[in-house]
Design an enzyme around this catalytic site. Sequence first.
Site: not given
Ligand code: NAD
Length: 309
Positions: A160, A163
């Site tokens: 994990h 960001n």
């Molecule tokens: P996001 O919505 O910004 O990005 C997710 C991406 O996944 C999108 O670009 C989407 O098109 C892509 N996607 C969806 N289905 C897909 C598939 N089948 N194949 C390939 N790509 C696919 O989400 P995020 O905020 O980057 O979060 C991603 C992960 O990281 C999540 O599990 C989230 O909980 C975790 N996370 C997020 C943060 C944050 O601050 N945003 C921090 C730590 C962890």
Amino acid sequence: MARRIQTVTVVGAGTMGSGIAAHLANSGLNVYLVDRLPEPAMDKLPHGASLDDSHVRNYLARRGVNAQLNARNSGFYVPQLADRVIIGNTPDQLGEFVRASDLVIEAVYEDIGVKREVYSGIEAAMEPGTIVVSNTSGLPIAELVEGRSAGFVEHFAGMHFFNPARYMMLVELISHEVTSPEVMSALEALARERLGKEVVYANDVPGFAANRIGAYPMAILFNEYLLEQSVEFLDLIFGKHSGANEKPFVTADIVGLRTLRDVMANLSRRLPETDAGHGAYKVPPYLDEMVARGLVAGPQGKSGFYLGR
Ligand code: NAD
């Protein structure tokens, strides 16, 4: 000595996937970055764009790299490092990229169904011994791998990142009952020695350590106060005037409202009713409505709390 990881595929080029890919490139690793195919109704493609064109097929991964290049605090040390990130899309390149990788980092939506579908594609292509991790904010690791082969499960863990991935020092590592210790040492060595991160080991419980605790005050603000006060007022009070480094609603826009909504929903659903978080993390209807209207902020969306209400 821990196994050395040199080539990594990142699946999902949103806020986190693109940021992680950029920092891997900063650290001298070979990086592949894939996202799904764009959907014309959802992804605001340029006029006349056709899915027969490979640039259009790779549009979401390219958008992720560009978001890191253009961010006020860029994900790349220098723009030239973006050339180290080879982009693609899941239907066309996932297999090829995964076969060439020592590690696959999944960073797709915080949705167990979407993540499991991605693992099925990874498992079909990976060489024995390839490590697969999820950047999930707190979905149980043991549940994510249900139905996968013993070889996949032994080489799977939570990793994990926070960001923005380049700047935040902490990485939580989460193993489950059968994750091989060798996998955990390789991930720790990667995080500490190559990426310059601090590592904490967290238990496989909803939200792990950081989100279970860290997101709590934010959830209270969303549910208890937002309908009474403006985001500007709440950010003033709960930002630097109460000793916090960040303004909570600015942070929400940086996280991205879709991810935030999903993290809250998962915590609320998975925590026992006797736990105070069960009620606190309940998703307020206005947040669901903002996500449904595409007001999600982050690199993907145009607006969140500050522009979209
Ligand atoms: P996001 O919505 O910004 O990005 C997710 C991406 O996944 C999108 O670009 C989407 O098109 C892509 N996607 C969806 N289905 C897909 C598939 N089948 N194949 C390939 N790509 C696919 O989400 P995020 O905020 O980057 O979060 C991603 C992960 O990281 C999540 O599990 C989230 O909980 C975790 N996370 C997020 C943060 C944050 O601050 N945003 C921090 C730590 C962890």
